[in-house]
Design an enzyme around this catalytic site. Structure first.
Site, PDB file in Angstrom:
ATOM      1  N   LYS A  79       0.839  -1.199   0.000  1.00  0.00           N
ATOM      2  CA  LYS A  79       0.000   0.000   0.000  1.00  0.00           C
ATOM      3  C   LYS A  79       0.875   1.251   0.000  1.00  0.00           C
ATOM      4  CE  LYS A  79      -3.927   1.789   2.727  1.00  0.00           C
ATOM      5  NZ  LYS A  79      -4.786   1.466   3.891  1.00  0.00           N
ATOM      6  N   SER A 154      -9.470   2.376   3.183  1.00  0.00           N
ATOM      7  CA  SER A 154      -8.456   3.041   2.378  1.00  0.00           C
ATOM      8  C   SER A 154      -7.590   2.077   1.572  1.00  0.00           C
ATOM      9  CB  SER A 154      -7.565   3.899   3.267  1.00  0.00           C
ATOM     10  OG  SER A 154      -6.871   3.107   4.206  1.00  0.00           O
ATOM     11  N   SER A 178     -10.338  -0.135   7.185  1.00  0.00           N
ATOM     12  CA  SER A 178      -9.742   0.063   5.864  1.00  0.00           C
ATOM     13  C   SER A 178      -9.259  -1.197   5.164  1.00  0.00           C
ATOM     14  CB  SER A 178      -8.578   1.062   5.954  1.00  0.00           C
ATOM     15  OG  SER A 178      -9.067   2.343   6.216  1.00  0.00           O
TER      16      SER A 178
END
Length: 474
Positions: A79, A154, A178
């Site tokens: 990420k 996210s 997330s």
């Protein structure tokens, strides 16, 4: 089967046994990513040179006598909130455009030591703050089930990648849902581990302990082996959690026994309308659990809605604490600026009061739920949200409120530190398209093994499929 259709454990086995090379696996995933990442908004950037160099190194190791790395040759992007030395690192923000990291986050090394191949950095919203992934200057992350709808956030880019066959697993992180939110939106498995199970590493401070790292995957076993890989690295940790009784992968292979399961469909953190499909998913799962011999009963709401406001104080102070030069403020998204302003207005006493309120919530949640081995809820109050439907640049407070209504259960587990997993146990036809509907199981603090054991039992009983590994999203 094509390499891009294999799960992580099957990929590692094929590379270890010589049926595939790590180079071939990486090449297949990179080619698919080049073609489809722009469609689903999965990657902030690909790293083909690094990936192929790493894969060749692993192939040399196999040729010299093999490797027992549990994720040998498995593509696993990182990420874009986490730095990788020599690779662009923008955290979804125009304020960081052009930044190149000079050091690896510790989790990058832990994944590499397990044999993974990083194929790129996955898309994230600005600093991972909202539950949708719509970064400036880049396409939004979309669920391949319906490209009109968001992959969530996210860790939306990570989920889009795994659901579309661009990687068998992908690193993610979860500070308010997330990992679990995009898992639900994309039909995946997403686990938020207990607070302290996965170390924040040496570069990051754990702070209030809301967030933890993990992965998005297509199987419970892949999530379990990733947790084995990521846990147990910390030294002098702020938060500590009991060691597992066995490996987490082994937990997925055992009978969980007869469990007491609490069912809750009333929103906890906000007054929210719950879509019938999300309620149906919970009801069907409760029936399945009862049929497997578990005792299923109603679970209480653990605390009043207004007491959740402590999360907002911690979240906004966390946003305000992001180190940025003054000139960067004008480049930030309206939601980020608003959160930072709220955080700056939160004084020391108010912040201490919020921490105390979270501790009281943790006790009250344990009193309400510890009589159950697991608590079953919807993951989200609605099916995957249309792109742009939660975002409100003109009214960031309304944006934040809409996010809470969309996710009225997930952040309970971040506040209390308890583990929770989203499973893709249901689908529903919404506006003419079949969409994934996740259900969430939460466990007692430190008891991921029980959570994974019953998740594997549900996977074996109900099962799920991933239609966009062999077919392109449209």
């Amino acid at each position: 089967m094509e390499p891009t259709q294999l799960d992580a454990l099957a990929t590692a086995r094929a590379v270890r046994e010589g049926d595939l090379t790590a180079t071939a696996v990486a090449g297949a995933h990179l080619a698919r990513s080049e073609r489809l990442s722009p469609v689903v908004g999965a990657f902030a950037r690909l790293t083909p040179e690094l990936a192929l160099e790493r894969a060749a190194h692993l192939d040399d190791a196999v040729a010299r006598g093999g490797s027992d790395a549990p994720l040998l040759g498995v593509p696993c992007p990182v990420k874009d909130l986490n730095p990788v030395a020599g690779v662009g690192w923008e955290a979804g923000s125009a304020a960081m455009r052009g930044t190149v990291a000079d050091v690896d986050d510790d989790i990058v090394g832990w994944l590499a030591a397990a044999g993974t191949v990083m194929t790129g950095k996955t898309a994230t919203p600005e600093f991972g703050l909202p539950c949708y992934t719509e970064p400036d200057g880049a396409p939004p992350a979309r669920t391949p089930w319906d490209l009109r709808r968001s992959a969530g956030g996210s860790s939306g880019g990570a989920a889009a990648a795994v659901a579309t066959g661009l990687a068998p697993i992908a690193h993610g992180s979860d500070g308010g849902g997330s990992i679990r939110i995009p898992a639900s939106a994309c039909g995946l498995v997403g686990l938020k581990a207990s607070r302290g199970r996965v170390s924040a590493g040496r570069l990051r401070v754990p702070g209030a302990g809301l967030a933890t790292d993990g992965v998005l995957s297509r199987t419970v076993a892949d999530t379990a082996v990733a947790l084995d890989v990521l846990s147990g690295h910390g030294v002098g940790e702020t938060y500590r959690v009991p060691a597992p009784r066995t490996s987490f992968l082994e937990a997925t292979r055992r009978d969980p026994g007869r469990l007491r399961v609490g069912v809750l469909t009333t929103p906890v953190i906000a007054e929210a309308d719950v879509h019938p499909a999300c309620l149906d998913a919970v009801r069907a799962t409760a029936v399945t659990l009862a049929g497997l011999g578990h005792d299923v009963d109603e679970a209480p709401v653990p605390f009043a809605v207004d007491r959740w406001q402590a999360f907002g104080a911690l979240w906004s102070v966390g946003a305000a604490s992001i180190p940025l030069p003054p000139e960067a403020e004008a480049l930030l998204r309206p939601l980020t600026r608003w959160l930072r302003e709220e955080g700056r207005r939160t004084g020391g006493v108010a912040f201490a009061d919020a921490l105390g309120a979270v501790q009281r919530l943790t006790v009250d949640t344990a009193l309400a739920w510890d009589g159950f081995d697991l608590v079953l809820t919807p993951t989200l109050a609605q099916p995957p949200a249309p792109v742009g439907s939660l975002r409100d640049d003109d009214d960031p407070a309304a944006d934040f409120a809409a996010q809470t209504r969309f996710t009225p259960w997930t952040s309970v587990y971040n506040l209390t530190g308890r583990p929770a997993i989203s499973l893709p146990l249901h689908t529903a036809v919404v506006d003419g398209r079949t969409l994934p509907i996740g259900v969430m199981l939460g466990g007692r603090f430190g008891e991921e093994d029980t959570l994974l054991a019953v998740s594997a039992q549900l996977e074996a009983t109900v099962g799920w499929h991933h239609p966009f590994l062999a077919a392109d999203p449209t």
